[in-house]
Write a protein that holds these residues in place. Structure first.
Motif, PDB file in Angstrom:
ATOM      1  N   GLU A  52      31.066  32.236  33.635  1.00  0.00           N
ATOM      2  CA  GLU A  52      30.198  33.333  33.209  1.00  0.00           C
ATOM      3  C   GLU A  52      28.740  32.920  33.382  1.00  0.00           C
ATOM      4  O   GLU A  52      28.310  31.900  32.859  1.00  0.00           O
ATOM      5  N   ILE A  53      27.989  33.744  34.126  1.00  0.00           N
ATOM      6  CA  ILE A  53      26.571  33.505  34.361  1.00  0.00           C
ATOM      7  C   ILE A  53      25.760  34.120  33.215  1.00  0.00           C
ATOM      8  O   ILE A  53      24.888  33.483  32.646  1.00  0.00           O
ATOM      9  N   ASP A  54      26.035  35.374  32.910  1.00  0.00           N
ATOM     10  CA  ASP A  54      25.460  36.081  31.766  1.00  0.00           C
ATOM     11  C   ASP A  54      26.446  37.175  31.391  1.00  0.00           C
ATOM     12  O   ASP A  54      27.568  37.196  31.894  1.00  0.00           O
ATOM     13  N   GLU A  55      26.069  38.089  30.505  1.00  0.00           N
ATOM     14  CA  GLU A  55      27.014  39.091  30.008  1.00  0.00           C
ATOM     15  C   GLU A  55      27.589  39.993  31.091  1.00  0.00           C
ATOM     16  O   GLU A  55      28.671  40.541  30.934  1.00  0.00           O
ATOM     17  N   GLN A  56      26.883  40.171  32.204  1.00  0.00           N
ATOM     18  CA  GLN A  56      27.353  41.092  33.236  1.00  0.00           C
ATOM     19  C   GLN A  56      27.726  40.408  34.550  1.00  0.00           C
ATOM     20  O   GLN A  56      28.231  41.062  35.462  1.00  0.00           O
ATOM     21  N   ASN A  57      27.469  39.125  34.679  1.00  0.00           N
ATOM     22  CA  ASN A  57      27.701  38.437  35.942  1.00  0.00           C
ATOM     23  C   ASN A  57      28.546  37.183  35.745  1.00  0.00           C
ATOM     24  O   ASN A  57      28.391  36.469  34.761  1.00  0.00           O
ATOM     25  N   PHE A  58      29.411  36.946  36.717  1.00  0.00           N
ATOM     26  CA  PHE A  58      30.242  35.751  36.690  1.00  0.00           C
ATOM     27  C   PHE A  58      30.551  35.326  38.120  1.00  0.00           C
ATOM     28  O   PHE A  58      30.361  36.088  39.066  1.00  0.00           O
ATOM     29  N   GLU A  59      31.019  34.101  38.248  1.00  0.00           N
ATOM     30  CA  GLU A  59      31.437  33.575  39.542  1.00  0.00           C
ATOM     31  C   GLU A  59      32.888  33.134  39.441  1.00  0.00           C
ATOM     32  O   GLU A  59      33.349  32.731  38.370  1.00  0.00           O
ATOM     33  N   LEU A  60      33.582  33.196  40.552  1.00  0.00           N
ATOM     34  CA  LEU A  60      34.939  32.672  40.634  1.00  0.00           C
ATOM     35  C   LEU A  60      34.920  31.461  41.541  1.00  0.00           C
ATOM     36  O   LEU A  60      34.288  31.475  42.594  1.00  0.00           O
ATOM     37  N   GLU A  61      35.590  30.413  41.098  1.00  0.00           N
ATOM     38  CA  GLU A  61      35.663  29.184  41.877  1.00  0.00           C
ATOM     39  C   GLU A  61      37.125  28.813  42.083  1.00  0.00           C
ATOM     40  O   GLU A  61      37.963  29.058  41.212  1.00  0.00           O
ATOM     41  N   ASP A  62      37.408  28.226  43.223  1.00  0.00           N
ATOM     42  CA  ASP A  62      38.756  27.722  43.459  1.00  0.00           C
ATOM     43  C   ASP A  62      39.072  26.647  42.433  1.00  0.00           C
ATOM     44  O   ASP A  62      38.196  25.879  42.020  1.00  0.00           O
ATOM     45  N   ILE A  63      40.321  26.573  42.044  1.00  0.00           N
ATOM     46  CA  ILE A  63      40.764  25.563  41.095  1.00  0.00           C
ATOM     47  C   ILE A  63      41.096  24.300  41.891  1.00  0.00           C
ATOM     48  O   ILE A  63      41.866  24.361  42.861  1.00  0.00           O
ATOM     49  N   PRO A  64      40.523  23.161  41.498  1.00  0.00           N
ATOM     50  CA  PRO A  64      40.849  21.919  42.206  1.00  0.00           C
ATOM     51  C   PRO A  64      42.359  21.651  42.168  1.00  0.00           C
ATOM     52  O   PRO A  64      43.033  21.931  41.163  1.00  0.00           O
ATOM     53  N   GLU A  65      42.870  21.131  43.252  1.00  0.00           N
ATOM     54  CA  GLU A  65      44.312  20.884  43.381  1.00  0.00           C
ATOM     55  C   GLU A  65      44.869  20.070  42.219  1.00  0.00           C
ATOM     56  O   GLU A  65      45.956  20.352  41.712  1.00  0.00           O
ATOM     57  N   ASP A  67      44.011  20.088  39.173  1.00  0.00           N
ATOM     58  CA  ASP A  67      44.050  20.867  37.926  1.00  0.00           C
ATOM     59  C   ASP A  67      45.008  22.055  37.992  1.00  0.00           C
ATOM     60  O   ASP A  67      45.341  22.644  36.964  1.00  0.00           O
ATOM     61  N   PHE A  68      45.436  22.426  39.191  1.00  0.00           N
ATOM     62  CA  PHE A  68      46.156  23.687  39.361  1.00  0.00           C
ATOM     63  C   PHE A  68      47.457  23.750  38.558  1.00  0.00           C
ATOM     64  O   PHE A  68      47.748  24.762  37.923  1.00  0.00           O
ATOM     65  N   ASP A  69      48.250  22.690  38.555  1.00  0.00           N
ATOM     66  CA  ASP A  69      49.519  22.720  37.824  1.00  0.00           C
ATOM     67  C   ASP A  69      49.303  22.938  36.333  1.00  0.00           C
ATOM     68  O   ASP A  69      50.017  23.731  35.705  1.00  0.00           O
ATOM     69  N   ALA A  70      48.320  22.270  35.751  1.00  0.00           N
ATOM     70  CA  ALA A  70      48.045  22.422  34.318  1.00  0.00           C
ATOM     71  C   ALA A  70      47.588  23.841  33.998  1.00  0.00           C
ATOM     72  O   ALA A  70      48.016  24.438  33.012  1.00  0.00           O
ATOM     73  N   VAL A  71      46.726  24.399  34.843  1.00  0.00           N
ATOM     74  CA  VAL A  71      46.229  25.767  34.643  1.00  0.00           C
ATOM     75  C   VAL A  71      47.382  26.760  34.782  1.00  0.00           C
ATOM     76  O   VAL A  71      47.530  27.680  33.970  1.00  0.00           O
ATOM     77  N   SER A  72      48.238  26.566  35.771  1.00  0.00           N
ATOM     78  CA  SER A  72      49.388  27.451  35.979  1.00  0.00           C
ATOM     79  C   SER A  72      50.327  27.440  34.781  1.00  0.00           C
ATOM     80  O   SER A  72      50.830  28.489  34.369  1.00  0.00           O
ATOM     81  N   GLU A  73      50.562  26.257  34.221  1.00  0.00           N
ATOM     82  CA  GLU A  73      51.446  26.154  33.057  1.00  0.00           C
ATOM     83  C   GLU A  73      50.889  26.916  31.865  1.00  0.00           C
ATOM     84  O   GLU A  73      51.637  27.596  31.154  1.00  0.00           O
ATOM     85  N   VAL A  74      49.580  26.819  31.633  1.00  0.00           N
ATOM     86  CA  VAL A  74      48.970  27.560  30.515  1.00  0.00           C
ATOM     87  C   VAL A  74      49.104  29.060  30.759  1.00  0.00           C
ATOM     88  O   VAL A  74      49.482  29.811  29.862  1.00  0.00           O
ATOM     89  N   PHE A  75      48.827  29.505  31.982  1.00  0.00           N
ATOM     90  CA  PHE A  75      48.967  30.931  32.301  1.00  0.00           C
ATOM     91  C   PHE A  75      50.412  31.387  32.090  1.00  0.00           C
ATOM     92  O   PHE A  75      50.658  32.428  31.474  1.00  0.00           O
ATOM     93  N   GLU A  76      51.371  30.627  32.570  1.00  0.00           N
ATOM     94  CA  GLU A  76      52.776  30.994  32.415  1.00  0.00           C
ATOM     95  C   GLU A  76      53.184  31.076  30.949  1.00  0.00           C
ATOM     96  O   GLU A  76      53.983  31.923  30.570  1.00  0.00           O
TER      97      GLU A  76
END
Length: 84
Positions: A52-65, A67-76
């Motif tokens: 989040e940049i500010d209340e109306q703006n944000f950026e999306l970044e690729d997830i480093p390889e 970290d991806f498994d840990a992030v996927s597990e939380v989402f699941e």
């Protein structure tokens, strides 16, 4: 998982193509925020790091390889909780 007010986003790729996705929500994993998007066109769920940049703006970044498994597990785990 936190729901976003605006539930659609258009991803613009470097090759000039774009795709509209539904925002499923923003969630925290390994100390950072991530966003889950559903792309109806390809029937895929896409995960990105959400910055989040500010209340109306944000950026999306690729997830480093690494970290991806840990992030996927939380989402699941959020998906499983909502299905119950």
């Amino acid at each position: 998982m936190e729901q976003e007010v605006n539930n659609k986003i258009t991803l613009d790729y470097e090759d000039g193509s774009n795709v509209e996705c539904e925002i499923l929500g923003v969630f925290e994993a390994i100390g950072k925020e991530y966003i889950a998007l559903y792309c109806e066109e390809t029937d895929d769920i896409i995960l990105y790091r959400y910055v989040e940049i500010d209340e109306q703006n944000f950026e999306l970044e690729d997830i480093p390889e690494e970290d991806f498994d840990a992030v996927s597990e939380v989402f699941e785990s959020f998906v499983e909780e909502e299905e119950e």
